[in-house]
Design a protein around this motif. Sequence first.
Motif: not given
Length: 235
Positions: A71-98
């Motif tokens: 179980a310890g080996v399985a936990d080790l593998v699970a953590r090391k195999a967990d890929p880094p997190g990456h998110t990308e979220n966007a929104v359109e705002i009806a206002a000028p960029l400045p």
Amino acid sequence: MTVAPDRPLAREITDILVTHCGLDPDAAAGAPAASLEELGMDSLALLELSAVVADRWRVKIPEQAGQLSIAGVADLVARKADPPGHTENAVEIAAPLPLVWEITNDVAGWPDLFTEYATAEILHRDGDTVRFRLTMHPDENGVSWSWVSERTADPATREVHARRVETGPFEYMRIHWRYDETPAGTRMTWTQDFAMKPDAPVDNAAMTNRINTNSTSQLAVIKEKIERAHAGGAR
């Protein structure tokens, strides 16, 4: 990491040990808490385990793996195999960029812009770089989470790069904000790259889901507030 739903990782590690390393399956079933060494796995068996794990999950098993249970080996593998997190979220705002740039980069004003921050304390400024402490509103347990971050805003490229200085449960957290002019106003995009510490209460995948959910909520709030400010005559 891909693991079939009907084959938990500990079972897969057991199968590897039985098939490739000579583990007695009855011995493993009878002593689930025993270390690999106690189950009779010698250095050659551990080398074979390491080779199969590296091929299957691209994870390196340390030399001390013999002191771990299955179980310890399985936990080790699970953590090391967990890929880094990456998110990308966007929104359109009806206002000028400045205007969007000015409001969203006023860190001291974030408690009025975001719903999650109780305070934003500016600790240091150096040109376009600011170091600050954010404190959230108390959670359901009454805990007010707080950390120090640093961000550098580049007015020429309309980009912001930030990082957590006090990382807390994160190994690292890097944030990139991008602003683009659109026919309707401004598109603001948040990108976050991170990894959780091994002892963090959630893994990378769970934190990715949390960040995506929270970012969507906060971007909607920011959109509404900036569009209201623009309609009210702000620059």
